[in-house]
Design an enzyme around this catalytic site. Structure first.
Site: not given
Ligand code: AMP
Ligand code: ZN
Length: 104
Positions: A29, A94, A96, A98
């Site tokens: 992240d 998308h 994901h 954590h």
């Molecule tokens: P959510 O709030 O569950 O949608 O989490 C999205 C996560 O993606 C957040 O913890 C961001 O820090 C992470 N994130 C967003 N853009 C990127 C990126 N380019 N590379 C790695 N992590 C990212």
């Molecule tokens: Zn996507």
């Protein structure tokens, strides 16, 4: 514009990738909220957990979480967090998972 995680999957955006196979990618992240903070992401663009219907993929995601948790030394203690929808704090549309850990 294409979604940021699809860009990472397609190598159009950089990421610190720790694991990848044909269905799943795992990368760090960019804004870590724990000493270890990884994102476990299916390569298929599924918007959110409430759109996931593929049981096999869900199972494979959790096997991957276990495998990566073991690999990075947090198998005995970690959190798996899924934000669902805007009101659930989901910022990237998308699916994901954590994977957080590494606290002393
Ligand atoms: P959510 O709030 O569950 O949608 O989490 C999205 C996560 O993606 C957040 O913890 C961001 O820090 C992470 N994130 C967003 N853009 C990127 C990126 N380019 N590379 C790695 N992590 C990212
Ligand atoms: Zn996507």
């Amino acid at each position: 514009m294409k979604c940021i995680f699809c860009q990472i999957i397609n190598k159009e955006s950089p990421a610190d990738v720790v694991f990848e196979n044909e269905k799943i990618i795992v990368f760090k992240d960019i804004n870590p909220k724990a000493p270890v903070h990884l994102l476990v992401v299916p390569k298929e663009h599924i918007k959110s957990l409430n759109k996931l219907e593929n049981k096999e993929l869900l199972f494979e995601i959790f096997l991957t979480i276990k495998k990566i948790a073991r690999k990075v030394g947090i198998l005995q203690g970690h959190q798996v967090i899924i934000s669902v929808g805007e009101k659930g704090g989901q910022e990237v549309d998308h699916l994901h998972f954590h994977l957080l850990g590494g606290w002393k």
